[in-house]
Design a protein around this motif. Structure first.
Motif, PDB file in Angstrom:
ATOM      1  N   ASN A 290       4.474  -9.052   4.490  1.00  0.00           N
ATOM      2  CA  ASN A 290       4.234 -10.424   4.061  1.00  0.00           C
ATOM      3  C   ASN A 290       3.319 -11.146   5.049  1.00  0.00           C
ATOM      4  OD1 ASN A 290       5.398 -13.572   3.972  1.00  0.00           O
ATOM      5  ND2 ASN A 290       5.102 -12.586   1.993  1.00  0.00           N
ATOM      6  N   LEU A 291       2.226 -11.717   4.527  1.00  0.00           N
ATOM      7  CA  LEU A 291       1.251 -12.377   5.392  1.00  0.00           C
ATOM      8  C   LEU A 291       1.793 -13.648   6.027  1.00  0.00           C
ATOM      9  CD1 LEU A 291      -2.078 -12.005   3.336  1.00  0.00           C
ATOM     10  CD2 LEU A 291      -0.992 -10.388   4.897  1.00  0.00           C
ATOM     11  N   GLU A 292       2.760 -14.277   5.375  1.00  0.00           N
ATOM     12  CA  GLU A 292       3.287 -15.553   5.864  1.00  0.00           C
ATOM     13  C   GLU A 292       4.362 -15.370   6.926  1.00  0.00           C
ATOM     14  OE1 GLU A 292       5.864 -19.193   3.919  1.00  0.00           O
ATOM     15  OE2 GLU A 292       4.129 -18.439   2.778  1.00  0.00           O
ATOM     16  N   THR A 293       5.275 -14.450   6.700  1.00  0.00           N
ATOM     17  CA  THR A 293       6.426 -14.304   7.595  1.00  0.00           C
ATOM     18  C   THR A 293       6.360 -13.058   8.474  1.00  0.00           C
ATOM     19  OG1 THR A 293       7.720 -13.023   6.002  1.00  0.00           O
ATOM     20  CG2 THR A 293       7.845 -15.427   5.846  1.00  0.00           C
ATOM     21  N   GLY A 294       5.521 -12.096   8.125  1.00  0.00           N
ATOM     22  CA  GLY A 294       5.481 -10.838   8.858  1.00  0.00           C
ATOM     23  C   GLY A 294       6.587  -9.878   8.471  1.00  0.00           C
ATOM     24  N   TYR A 295       7.442 -10.304   7.527  1.00  0.00           N
ATOM     25  CA  TYR A 295       8.523  -9.426   7.074  1.00  0.00           C
ATOM     26  C   TYR A 295       7.912  -8.184   6.422  1.00  0.00           C
ATOM     27  CZ  TYR A 295      12.728  -7.772   4.687  1.00  0.00           C
ATOM     28  OH  TYR A 295      13.777  -7.005   4.252  1.00  0.00           O
ATOM     29  N   ASN A 296       8.459  -7.012   6.743  1.00  0.00           N
ATOM     30  CA  ASN A 296       7.898  -5.780   6.202  1.00  0.00           C
ATOM     31  C   ASN A 296       8.981  -4.738   5.996  1.00  0.00           C
ATOM     32  OD1 ASN A 296       7.781  -3.732   8.731  1.00  0.00           O
ATOM     33  ND2 ASN A 296       7.336  -5.814   9.428  1.00  0.00           N
ATOM     34  N   GLU A 297       8.717  -3.832   5.081  1.00  0.00           N
ATOM     35  CA  GLU A 297       9.621  -2.714   4.820  1.00  0.00           C
ATOM     36  C   GLU A 297       8.861  -1.612   4.103  1.00  0.00           C
ATOM     37  OE1 GLU A 297      12.827  -3.771   2.223  1.00  0.00           O
ATOM     38  OE2 GLU A 297      11.532  -4.891   0.855  1.00  0.00           O
ATOM     39  N   ILE A 298       9.469  -0.430   4.107  1.00  0.00           N
ATOM     40  CA  ILE A 298       8.925   0.723   3.402  1.00  0.00           C
ATOM     41  C   ILE A 298       9.940   1.155   2.354  1.00  0.00           C
ATOM     42  CG2 ILE A 298       8.209   3.140   3.594  1.00  0.00           C
ATOM     43  CD1 ILE A 298       7.244   2.460   6.424  1.00  0.00           C
ATOM     44  N   THR A 299       9.478   1.268   1.107  1.00  0.00           N
ATOM     45  CA  THR A 299      10.359   1.602  -0.006  1.00  0.00           C
ATOM     46  C   THR A 299       9.906   2.894  -0.659  1.00  0.00           C
ATOM     47  OG1 THR A 299      10.711  -0.754  -0.447  1.00  0.00           O
ATOM     48  CG2 THR A 299      11.326   0.796  -2.193  1.00  0.00           C
ATOM     49  N   LYS A 300      10.838   3.801  -0.831  1.00  0.00           N
ATOM     50  CA  LYS A 300      10.534   5.060  -1.533  1.00  0.00           C
ATOM     51  C   LYS A 300      10.686   4.837  -3.040  1.00  0.00           C
ATOM     52  CE  LYS A 300      10.087   9.590  -2.157  1.00  0.00           C
ATOM     53  NZ  LYS A 300      11.148  10.498  -1.694  1.00  0.00           N
ATOM     54  N   MET A 301       9.582   4.905  -3.752  1.00  0.00           N
ATOM     55  CA  MET A 301       9.598   4.726  -5.197  1.00  0.00           C
ATOM     56  C   MET A 301      10.074   6.013  -5.881  1.00  0.00           C
ATOM     57  SD  MET A 301       8.644   1.636  -5.544  1.00  0.00           S
ATOM     58  CE  MET A 301       7.759   0.337  -4.684  1.00  0.00           C
ATOM     59  N   GLU A 302      10.867   5.865  -6.913  1.00  0.00           N
ATOM     60  CA  GLU A 302      11.348   7.021  -7.669  1.00  0.00           C
ATOM     61  C   GLU A 302      10.319   7.355  -8.745  1.00  0.00           C
ATOM     62  OE1 GLU A 302      13.936   8.848  -6.837  1.00  0.00           O
ATOM     63  OE2 GLU A 302      14.182   7.494  -5.127  1.00  0.00           O
ATOM     64  N   LEU A 303       9.393   8.207  -8.364  1.00  0.00           N
ATOM     65  CA  LEU A 303       8.286   8.546  -9.247  1.00  0.00           C
ATOM     66  C   LEU A 303       8.580   9.842 -10.002  1.00  0.00           C
ATOM     67  CD1 LEU A 303       5.374   7.694  -6.793  1.00  0.00           C
ATOM     68  CD2 LEU A 303       6.271   6.279  -8.655  1.00  0.00           C
ATOM     69  N   PRO A 304       7.971  10.011 -11.179  1.00  0.00           N
ATOM     70  CA  PRO A 304       8.275  11.188 -12.010  1.00  0.00           C
ATOM     71  C   PRO A 304       7.621  12.462 -11.488  1.00  0.00           C
ATOM     72  CG  PRO A 304       6.568   9.858 -13.054  1.00  0.00           C
ATOM     73  CD  PRO A 304       7.026   9.082 -11.851  1.00  0.00           C
TER      74      PRO A 304
ATOM     75  N   GLY B 127       0.805  -1.212   0.000  1.00  0.00           N
ATOM     76  CA  GLY B 127       0.000   0.000   0.000  1.00  0.00           C
ATOM     77  C   GLY B 127       0.838   1.260   0.000  1.00  0.00           C
ATOM     78  N   LEU B 128       0.281   2.320  -0.570  1.00  0.00           N
ATOM     79  CA  LEU B 128       0.898   3.643  -0.562  1.00  0.00           C
ATOM     80  C   LEU B 128       0.595   4.306   0.776  1.00  0.00           C
ATOM     81  CD1 LEU B 128       2.252   5.998  -2.244  1.00  0.00           C
ATOM     82  CD2 LEU B 128      -0.082   6.665  -2.877  1.00  0.00           C
ATOM     83  N   ILE B 129       1.607   4.954   1.376  1.00  0.00           N
ATOM     84  CA  ILE B 129       1.378   5.572   2.678  1.00  0.00           C
ATOM     85  C   ILE B 129       1.486   7.095   2.665  1.00  0.00           C
ATOM     86  CG2 ILE B 129       2.075   3.522   3.965  1.00  0.00           C
ATOM     87  CD1 ILE B 129       4.737   4.894   4.536  1.00  0.00           C
ATOM     88  N   ASP B 130       1.970   7.679   1.573  1.00  0.00           N
ATOM     89  CA  ASP B 130       2.028   9.138   1.513  1.00  0.00           C
ATOM     90  C   ASP B 130       2.150   9.594   0.067  1.00  0.00           C
ATOM     91  OD1 ASP B 130       4.665   8.684   0.801  1.00  0.00           O
ATOM     92  OD2 ASP B 130       5.527   9.472   2.632  1.00  0.00           O
ATOM     93  N   ASN B 131       2.050  10.900  -0.136  1.00  0.00           N
ATOM     94  CA  ASN B 131       2.118  11.457  -1.486  1.00  0.00           C
ATOM     95  C   ASN B 131       3.515  11.392  -2.068  1.00  0.00           C
ATOM     96  OD1 ASN B 131      -0.078  13.902  -0.186  1.00  0.00           O
ATOM     97  ND2 ASN B 131      -0.699  12.261  -1.529  1.00  0.00           N
ATOM     98  N   ALA B 132       4.530  11.176  -1.220  1.00  0.00           N
ATOM     99  CA  ALA B 132       5.913  11.153  -1.696  1.00  0.00           C
ATOM    100  C   ALA B 132       6.272   9.860  -2.401  1.00  0.00           C
ATOM    101  CB  ALA B 132       6.871  11.388  -0.526  1.00  0.00           C
ATOM    102  N   GLY B 133       5.393   8.858  -2.378  1.00  0.00           N
ATOM    103  CA  GLY B 133       5.655   7.603  -3.068  1.00  0.00           C
ATOM    104  C   GLY B 133       6.254   6.528  -2.192  1.00  0.00           C
ATOM    105  N   ASN B 134       6.135   6.647  -0.879  1.00  0.00           N
ATOM    106  CA  ASN B 134       6.586   5.584   0.020  1.00  0.00           C
ATOM    107  C   ASN B 134       5.567   4.459   0.031  1.00  0.00           C
ATOM    108  OD1 ASN B 134       9.162   6.369   1.446  1.00  0.00           O
ATOM    109  ND2 ASN B 134       7.948   8.225   1.781  1.00  0.00           N
ATOM    110  N   VAL B 135       6.051   3.244  -0.264  1.00  0.00           N
ATOM    111  CA  VAL B 135       5.193   2.068  -0.377  1.00  0.00           C
ATOM    112  C   VAL B 135       5.518   1.091   0.742  1.00  0.00           C
ATOM    113  CG1 VAL B 135       4.635   0.060  -1.801  1.00  0.00           C
ATOM    114  CG2 VAL B 135       4.834   2.316  -2.856  1.00  0.00           C
ATOM    115  N   PHE B 136       4.480   0.619   1.397  1.00  0.00           N
ATOM    116  CA  PHE B 136       4.594  -0.320   2.508  1.00  0.00           C
ATOM    117  C   PHE B 136       4.342  -1.743   2.006  1.00  0.00           C
ATOM    118  CE2 PHE B 136       2.245  -2.692   5.815  1.00  0.00           C
ATOM    119  CZ  PHE B 136       3.193  -2.701   6.830  1.00  0.00           C
ATOM    120  N   LYS B 137       5.180  -2.688   2.464  1.00  0.00           N
ATOM    121  CA  LYS B 137       5.007  -4.104   2.125  1.00  0.00           C
ATOM    122  C   LYS B 137       5.022  -4.929   3.406  1.00  0.00           C
ATOM    123  CE  LYS B 137       7.648  -3.550  -2.200  1.00  0.00           C
ATOM    124  NZ  LYS B 137       8.858  -3.993  -2.948  1.00  0.00           N
TER     125      LYS B 137
END
Length: 699
Positions: A376-390, A364-374
């Motif tokens: 995993n339903l199986e392991t609970g592993y998660n991270e936030i990635t800043k997408m390089e958007l135009p 899911g997207l969490i802000d207008n800056a393009g930070n995407v939250f991930k």
């Protein structure tokens, strides 16, 4: 009822960074996403036909030789919304709608986090309707012309399907739901619902979803029952439309009707989940009985669909990810934090080609800056990635020149940004980390800014670098139900700033707020002009002059706009100046070098002599649009009055009030440089009007 409040003010810093024209800084306030409400002003209002008084107004023809394009000034990377999908090979993508003029659809590969495509959404400055069809095709519903667009990841084909708005009051698509190539859409400001069949090109409009509701905010199609559910506002209601019988049933209980909208609708099993706004309540209804079965408090803009691995849905609350067990009705805090101050703007499930994300992953997207939250339903592993958007050029909004006419300050609409343009060098410095600006004024070396949202007031020291404490926030009037600081002026002798506001959630009209820069104190007078907004201020000699709009709290005051003045040291006592015309708003007030006060009252230019009390008027246009921004005037170096109204750039002789239309369309706001050249904005571009020389006129 007027209430005077005296408080000691805490200074709130804005954490900003120095921006250059070619560098695109990050979005300012990750916790304050650009919302659909942000477009509800003049730029997207229904614009009535305006007429020029041809008998009294001279229209200057063949003016193209006098105007030149300066170009875009504000660029922003601002993702309005997002959705995840996949192609027929199982490759996962996230689709972002990028705010801009025009807007764009950005396609990002979720496995590599790389930007794959950027498609221009021509004729749209924003887009809120976004949905992915069963075959992976993503559909977008845009504004301002209401075009529908599609992108098929299987064929890499992008299509503009054209404008879907057929009713006169409709100017924007609010939401869409796509099923097997058929797109259902909801609109504003007609509040209608349409159906578009992409295979046949057939378009059908079902009319207004609910009588007198201007916003059909959300829509969801139940394919099995052939039924549409539409969330409307304001105020909120929920409507069931049986497409077979065309029967409409409104079923939102009264306890929820104080909300502004029903923002989002989801089907989960035999339940309908509707997201209330702004109360942050998610309400569940039984599909058969339409009765309330559950209520959830949340902060995310929406919820996920049912998990593919269990009977649960996901949402965010207070900056954390939650799971809701549909069987036990247990709310489980997963103790997975988002970025500070953010919440999930969308939630989808994806399958990623990454060992850290086996099986299904919540994205899911969490802000207008393009930070995407991930997650995993199986392991609970998660991270936030800043997408390089135009980055996209954005529509320009508020403009002001400095006192020496050496620089022009230009703000970006919706996603903000402030460009400082130097006419001599033809160069701009862009500061991205500031929100939309409703008003500006200069006092000495300080620029005072009325910022949106929450009616904030900022002070920018022009002698210092842009940084964490420059600009600084000196007032925030959101707690008084005020949203837009639409009028601002300063009084150097008193070292005070005066601000007038446009209310959106308070009872009554706008507030007058006074900030003492020496004492760091504020005074607030609520509902200063009964049930009207304060939209223009001018300090001149011993008075502050003000103008109002009859629009406040999405209501219309039956009494016409008020022109008034008060002494800065005695704001409780105001004096009304009675104009010989009726107006819905007085949007711009200036004083010329002869101490005459000038104002724009709707489409009429007004002059007021404070000594003799003489009032003169000259109508330029019969009709105007909007709620608080439709005209701006300045005194030119040559002593003439120049202004813009409803896209016209005009010149007025201060003695005779004779009017010349210099530019007939596309001219908004106005500023002038030290050489006498005029500047105006048209969408994302700054334009320059140069007066012809005698040699040029001879040619």
């Amino acid at each position: 009822m007027k209430r005077k409040i005296l408080t000691l003010v805490t200074i709130f810093p804005l954490f900003l960074s120095l921006g250059q024209p070619s560098v695109f800084a990050e979005e300012i306030d990750a916790g304050t996403p650009v919302e659909q409400e942000d477009i509800e002003n003049i730029e997207d209002q229904e614009t009535p036909e305006t007429e020029i008084n041809e008998d009294e107004v001279e229209v200057v023809e063949e003016i193209n030789k006098n105007i030149s394009l300066v170009g875009p000034q504000v660029f922003q990377t601002s993702a309005l919304t997002a959705a995840a999908g996949s192609d027929e090979l199982g490759n996962s993508y996230m689709y972002f709608v990028m705010h801009g003029t025009p807007s764009a659809l950005a396609v990002v590969d979720m496995n590599t986090n790389e930007l794959k495509h950027t498609y221009t959404l021509s004729k749209s400055t924003s887009a809120w309707g976004l949905d992915v069809d069963e075959d992976g095709t993503v559909w977008v519903g845009g504004t301002t012309d209401g075009n529908v667009y599609s992108y098929n990841p299987n064929t890499d084909e992008f299509h503009d399907h054209g404008n879907m708005l057929t009713l006169p009051k409709d100017t924007a698509i609010q939401d869409i739901d796509a099923v097997d190539g058929i797109v259902f859409g909801s609109t504003a400001y007609g509040g209608s619902v349409f159906k578009y069949d992409s295979s046949t090109g057939e378009l059908e409009n079902f009319g207004q979803a609910l009588y007198k509701k201007e916003f059909a905010k959300s829509i969801a199609y139940d394919q099995e029952a052939d039924v549409l559910y539409v969330g409307v506002g304001s105020k909120a209601d929920l409507v069931k439309i049986d497409l077979k019988t065309k029967k409409k049933t409104a079923f939102l209980p009264n306890e929820y009707k104080d909300d502004k909208y029903v923002r989002d609708i989801k089907f989960i099993g035999d339940k309908i989940f509707a997201r209330m706004d702004p109360s942050n309540r998610l309400v569940a209804f039984d599909k058969e009985t339409l009765e309330v079965t559950d209520e959830i408090e949340l902060n995310s803009r929406t919820i996920s669909l049912i998990s593919p691995t269990e009977e649960a849905i996901y949402y965010s609350k207070e900056n954390s990810l939650y799971k809701y067990d549909l069987n036990t009705k247990e709310h489980i805090n997963l103790n997975v934090s988002l970025l500070k101050g953010t919440e999930l703007l969308n939630l989808d499930f994806a399958e990623l080609n990454d060992p850290n994300y086996p099986g299904t992953t919540l994205v899911g997207l969490i802000d207008n800056a393009g930070n995407v939250f991930k997650y995993n339903l199986e392991t609970g592993y998660n991270e936030i990635t800043k997408m390089e958007l135009p980055a996209q050029p954005v529509t320009l909004y508020t403009m002001i020149q400095d006192e020496k006419r050496e620089n022009i300050f230009i703000n970006g609409y919706m996603s903000g940004g402030l460009a400082i343009y130097n006419p001599k060098t033809n160069q701009s410095t862009l500061h991205k980390d500031i929100s939309q600006i409703e008003s500006m004024t200069i006092m000495g070396d300080k620029l005072y800014i009325g910022a949106y949202p929450r009616a904030r007031v900022l002070e920018l020291d022009l002698t210092k670098p842009w940084g964490p404490m420059n600009p600084r926030e000196i007032m925030r009037l959101g707690e008084f139900g005020q949203e837009r600081s639409t009028a601002i002026t300063a009084v150097p002798k008193l070292n005070k700033v005066f601000v007038g506001t446009y209310p959106e959630t308070s009872i009554g009209g706008g507030a007058l707020a006074i900030y003492d820069l020496k004492e760091n104190k504020q005074e607030v007078y609520e509902n200063y002009i009964y049930n009207q907004s304060l939209v223009s201020f001018l300090h001149h000699k011993e008075f502050i002059y003000g103008g109002t709009s009859i629009h406040a709290n999405y209501q219309v005051n039956e009494r016409g706009a008020r022109f008034f003045r008060f002494r800065p040291d005695w704001p409780e006592e105001k004096e009304y100046i009675h104009l010989p015309i009726e107006a819905s708003m007085i949007t711009s007030i200036i004083a010329d070098k002869n101490d005459t006060i000038w104002a724009m009252a709707d489409g009429t230019l007004v002059s007021y002599n404070p000594e003799t009390k003489e009032i003169k008027t000259k109508q330029i246009l019969d009709l105007i649009s909007g709620r608080f921004r439709n005209a701006k005037i300045i005194e030119g170096i040559d002593g003439n009055i120049y202004g813009t109204v409803e896209g016209r750039l005009f010149k007025a002789d201060p003695k005779t009030l004779d009017i010349e239309i210099l530019v007939k369309e596309g001219a908004n706001e106005i500023a002038q440089d030290a050489e006498g050249n005029l500047y105006y904005r048209n969408q994302a571009d700054l334009w320059k009007y140069t007066f012809p020389t005698e040699e040029a006129e001879k040619k």
